[in-house]
Structures are given as C-alpha cells and as structure tokens.
Write an enzyme that holds these catalytic residues in place. Structure first.
Site, PDB file in Angstrom:
ATOM      1  N   ASN A 123       0.853  -1.189   0.000  1.00 54.95           N
ATOM      2  CA  ASN A 123       0.000   0.000   0.000  1.00 54.95           C
ATOM      3  C   ASN A 123       0.883   1.231   0.000  1.00 54.95           C
ATOM      4  OD1 ASN A 123      -2.266  -1.686   0.236  1.00 54.95           O
ATOM      5  ND2 ASN A 123      -1.957  -1.804   2.425  1.00 54.95           N
ATOM      6  N   VAL A 174      -4.889   3.748   7.779  1.00 57.04           N
ATOM      7  CA  VAL A 174      -5.771   4.052   8.909  1.00 57.04           C
ATOM      8  C   VAL A 174      -5.070   3.726  10.229  1.00 57.04           C
ATOM      9  CG1 VAL A 174      -7.955   3.465  10.039  1.00 57.04           C
ATOM     10  CG2 VAL A 174      -7.849   3.590   7.541  1.00 57.04           C
ATOM     11  N   ARG A 225       0.430   4.400   0.662  1.00 62.15           N
ATOM     12  CA  ARG A 225      -0.221   5.530   1.340  1.00 62.15           C
ATOM     13  C   ARG A 225       0.030   5.423   2.839  1.00 62.15           C
ATOM     14  NH1 ARG A 225      -4.176   1.402   0.696  1.00 62.15           N
ATOM     15  NH2 ARG A 225      -4.851   0.689   2.744  1.00 62.15           N
TER      16      ARG A 225
END
Ligand code: MV4
Length: 450
Positions: free
Chosen positions: A289, A294, A291
């Site tokens: 990922n 969360v 990014r």
C-alpha cells in the site's frame, strides 16, 4: 518546508493531517463536499473550499476541482490521506504536472504496486518471499494448468484488486471455469480490469504488515510490524496492534529485512506498508500500500514517530530524521476502530447526527476523531468515527487500558462498534494473541446464532 498544503480528504485523517501540517508551520487548505460543510476538518484548516456535492465522484474524487483549488489558493503540496485519490497514480502525476508536490511515492511506483501481479513479480525478483502462484492468467485453461502446478485449493485474485473483490477460492479442477468467469466479471465491473492471477490458498493465515519510510536520498527505514488479522467478513479491519503477537524473532526480523530490501529495489519514497500473510513458519509478501494507513497510530505509539510529519518532511526534500538503530519499538499499542454501524442490522453503515460524544483520556491513550456533539455522519463516506489507540509497557497492560478506554467512550445518535470491540478484547483467542483472519468471522457467526 512547504508554505501551504491542500488536504485532499475528510474525516479523522483530514483532521490528523491538518495537525501535522500546522505542527510543521505550514498553512492548510481543506476541501469539502456540501454534505461536510460543518465538518471538523473544515473548521480547523486555515482555508476551506467546497468542491461539490456529497457523492464522492463529484467531490473528493473530482481531480480537476481539487487541483484547481490547490492552484488558486497557491498551495505547494497536496496530502491525499488514505482512500479517495491516495493511490491514484494519475492524480499524483497531474499534481506534479501542475507544480504541486504530491505527498507520497512516485506515480510510477504507485502504478506498479497498484497492479498486484506486477507488485508480486517485482518483489519476487527482489528476493522477497511470495506465495506460490502464477502471473496473469489469459484464460480458464491457463488457470487450470497453473492450479495443477500449484496444487489445490487455489485462490483466483484480481490484479487490480485488493479488499477481496474479484477473489475466488477454487477447490477442484471442475470448478475453475465458473470461478474464472465470475471473478473476471466482478473484477471488470469493480475495477474496469478483469485480469486475474492465482495463488496457493493459505489456511488460517495472519495478516501482518510492515511500515516503511523512504526518503529521496535512498534511505529506507522500517518501523516494525502490525497485526491486522481482526477483520470482518467484508475485509474491514476492526482492531490492529503493534508489535504482532506470537511471531518468532526470526520471523519478525525476516519481515523487516524483506520490507526494506523490497523498498530499496523499487526506489520507494515516502510512507508505505508491505502486507504479508503469516502461515505456520512461513511469511509471504501479499501487497504493498503506497499511502499512510488508517492504523498508522499504533506504529507511532510504539516508535514515538509522527509518520504524517515524516511524510511531509520527506516530500519537501528533507532527509529522514532517523537512522534505523534509533528506531526501537517500546511497549505495545492497540487500536480499536469505532464505526457508525448497526450490529442489529448486519453491521450496515449508519448515517445520522451524533448528539453527544465523550472520549477517554489519560496516560497512554490517544483518540483520532472528527466527532463533536452535533456532527453529521453523511451516508456517502466510510463509517469510521474514531480510532481509540492505547499504549502500554506490555500487551496485557495495553489490553487493560483499551478496556478502560472503551468503557469511557460514549457516542450517542448512531450505533457504533464499541461493544463489538469490547467483545473481541474479552475473548481468549485475542487475550492470548492467538488469532488469525478467520477469528472475527467465526466470532460474528457465533454471535449471530446465539
Ligand atoms: C489470501 C488468503 C489466503 N491465501 N491469499 C484477502 C484480501 C486480499 N487483499 C488478500 N486476501 C487474502 N489473500 C492466499 N494465497 C486469504 C486472504 C484473506 C484475508 C487476508 C488478510 C486479512 C483478512 C483476510 C480475510 C479473508 C481472506
């Protein structure tokens, strides 16, 4: 450092990014949809502009409007948060074409990692352990040949996927044709890309992911791992923790080393996460990922690093503020996601108005949230209301602290996952740290039949 940053997101992460920008002395520009006009991220930014109506395609995904807003307000950078445009290589490229720094990795790296079969091939070539499997399968016949080589049961996966869309378990050769057709159709409908690849199905694996940070001078750091195996049947994570319980130090070391090696081989910059499946003694790379995630706060609490500030500093061309040996994990952190959803209604997301909120506080407690009394929860976006994060010197202390924190949390006006999180914390499997990806679906099936 940047003088002004546009935050291309909403909710708790927009509030979180706004705080990091201000902490670095940068001004902020919020964007919002009509449904979010009174949202906390709008109030806390230095400037805020409406980019369209509630539906995401007309607001938070409207690239032209967002880039125009950044240019009109003389921003020098854009932070995409997670979701929305965060892993859209085209958006990252358009930003840089217009002189805006996209706070994330290079567009070519986002694109390569966004294609799961490509990502796997690159990682394998870099010497990272990957699940036995195939490259892209051009036909059901090729899939049958691959399955014969790999050995049943196998898993068909969409290369454009993630989150389980376009995934099919196949137990027997006679089921390949149907699974191939339906997975292709689902992937085509979801991602406009029906291409599939295949993996050996791992039984009862754990989802363990490694946080990395790379700067633009070739330094790649890891910030340890998180266990994110507590996921709903819909693949939504509910509880995450760092470090992962019940890993041998050999497995932990192998994960960290593979993550750093992988990032160096692709010239990775900014924050990223490598997802692995841990099955028995084996660890296999699954996806990357590109990014901030969360669940990044559990890593922040264990390492004492502000990952969002590091993202911004790195994007501004500064060197990583740490060397690997200074990054020592201390204690244990757990995050519970408080979502607006109704357990009486199959955990469906619930829109509404939050009439009253109380959050826990005290040593080793952190709450990332955009909630306040009177806040609207619109129907258009994901249902995350708050992340309750605790730290303790030991895992047991962190669990005890989380139990206290959940008892001290009140959200009125919408149903939430507070009670479900407490139920999970009370189970023997969770307390012993012996859970895998099958744990929460089994717990929920049991609860449904009680
Ligand atoms: C797997 C797997 C078992 N074996 N791959 C689910 C989402 C997608 N990103 C990858 N997923 C899985 N891949 C092999 N070879 C099981 C899953 C999986 C899963 C993985 C992580 C967390 C929760 C999960 C729930 C169901 C299935």
């Amino acid at each position: 450092m940047f003088s002004k940053i546009l935050i291309a997101n909403r909710g708790e992460i927009a509030v979180r990014v706004n705080r990091a920008c201000h902490g670095l002395g940068a001004q902020t520009v919020a964007i919002y949809s009509q449904a979010d006009k009174d949202a906390m991220h709008v109030r806390e930014a230095d400037e805020a502009y409406c980019v369209g109506p509630g539906p995401v395609g007309r607001s938070y995904l409207d690239v032209a409007n967002i880039v125009s807003t950044a240019l009109a307000t003389k921003c020098d950078a854009v932070h995409p948060g997670y979701g929305f445009l965060a892993e859209n290589a085209r958006f990252a490229e358009i930003c840089s074409d217009h002189g805006l720094v996209f706070i994330g990795p290079k567009p070519s790296v986002i694109a390569a990692m966004g294609d799961k079969a490509t990502a796997k091939r690159i990682m394998k070539e870099a010497g990272v352990a990957t699940t036995p499997g195939s490259d892209i399968l051009e036909s059901a016949q090729k899939a049958r040949d691959a399955a014969k080589r790999i050995g049943y049961p196998v898993l068909l996966k969409a290369t454009a996927g993630g989150g389980g869309k376009g995934m099919r378990v196949v137990e027997r050769p006679e089921d390949i044709d149907r699974a191939f057709a339906s997975a292709t159709a689902e992937a085509e409908a979801s991602f406009k890309d029906g291409r599939l690849y295949m993996e050996k199905l791992l039984l009862q694996p754990r989802h363990v992911e490694v946080q990395v940070l790379g700067d633009e001078f070739g330094t790649v750091l890891h910030l340890g791992e998180r266990d994110c195996s507590v996921q709903k049947p819909s693949h939504q994570k509910l509880i995450e923790e760092a470090p992962a319980p019940n890993l041998t130090s050999k497995q932990r070391h192998a994960l960290h080393e593979m993550a750093v090696k992988a990032c160096k081989s692709v010239g990775y910059t900014n924050a990223g996460t490598l997802e692995f499946l841990v099955a028995g003694d084996h660890v296999y790379f699954m996806e990357m990922n590109t990014r901030i995630q969360v669940e990044h706060p559990v890593t922040e609490m264990v390492y004492g690093v502000d990952l969002v500030k590091e993202q911004i500093r790195i994007a501004a061309g500064e060197r990583a503020a740490y060397v690997q040996r200074d990054l020592q994990a201390r204690g244990h952190a757990i995050e519970c996601r408080i979502n607006a959803e109704n357990s009486q209604n199959n955990f469906a997301p619930e829109a509404g108005t939050v009439s009253h909120v109380e959050f826990p506080d005290g040593p080793g407690m952190r709450v990332d949230s955009h909630m306040y009394a009177g806040a609207l929860v619109p129907p258009y976006y994901d249902s995350l209301l708050a992340k309750i994060v605790v730290h303790g010197e030991t895992r047991d202390e962190a669990i005890a602290r989380m139990e206290l924190a959940l008892r001290e949390t009140t959200i009125e006006g919408v149903h939430t996952t507070i009670a479900q999180c407490a139920e999970i914390l009370a189970t023997r499997e969770f307390r012993e740290g012996r859970y895998d990806i099958t744990f929460l679906p089994r717990l929920m099936a049991g609860a449904a039949s009680r």
